[in-house]
Design a protein around this motif. Structure first.
Motif, PDB file in Angstrom:
ATOM      1  N   ILE A  36       0.835  -1.194   0.000  1.00 35.75           N
ATOM      2  CA  ILE A  36       0.000   0.000   0.000  1.00 35.75           C
ATOM      3  C   ILE A  36       0.875   1.252   0.000  1.00 35.75           C
ATOM      4  N   PHE A  37       1.903   1.258   0.831  1.00 33.38           N
ATOM      5  CA  PHE A  37       2.788   2.423   0.929  1.00 33.38           C
ATOM      6  C   PHE A  37       3.521   2.678  -0.378  1.00 33.38           C
ATOM      7  N   VAL A  38       4.058   1.628  -0.983  1.00 33.98           N
ATOM      8  CA  VAL A  38       4.774   1.790  -2.256  1.00 33.98           C
ATOM      9  C   VAL A  38       3.819   2.254  -3.344  1.00 33.98           C
ATOM     10  N   GLY A  39       2.599   1.760  -3.320  1.00 32.84           N
ATOM     11  CA  GLY A  39       1.604   2.218  -4.284  1.00 32.84           C
ATOM     12  C   GLY A  39       1.300   3.692  -4.131  1.00 32.84           C
ATOM     13  N   LEU A  40       1.158   4.147  -2.890  1.00 32.60           N
ATOM     14  CA  LEU A  40       0.896   5.568  -2.640  1.00 32.60           C
ATOM     15  C   LEU A  40       2.075   6.434  -3.065  1.00 32.60           C
ATOM     16  N   VAL A  41       3.294   5.961  -2.794  1.00 32.44           N
ATOM     17  CA  VAL A  41       4.488   6.706  -3.215  1.00 32.44           C
ATOM     18  C   VAL A  41       4.548   6.759  -4.734  1.00 32.44           C
TER      19      VAL A  41
END
Length: 51
Positions: A36-41
């Motif tokens: 999720i974090f990598v997707g948001l970044v």
């Protein structure tokens, strides 16, 4: 040293790897949060919040 958007996934991966070594049961949660974090970044969503 300044932390840029290119450094964030590497730092998150390092911390996640340490947590997985300490508590292997957290693997599912850590992988989900990481993705999720990598997707948001990748989408640039975190830039709106000035992270």
């Amino acid at each position: 040293m300044t932390i840029t958007a290119a450094h964030v996934p590497a730092i998150v991966a390092l911390v996640a790897g340490i947590f997985i070594l300490i508590m292997p049961r957290l693997l599912n949660y850590i992988v989900a949060i990481y993705l999720i974090f990598v997707g948001l970044v990748g989408l640039g969503v975190l830039k709106m919040f000035r992270f």
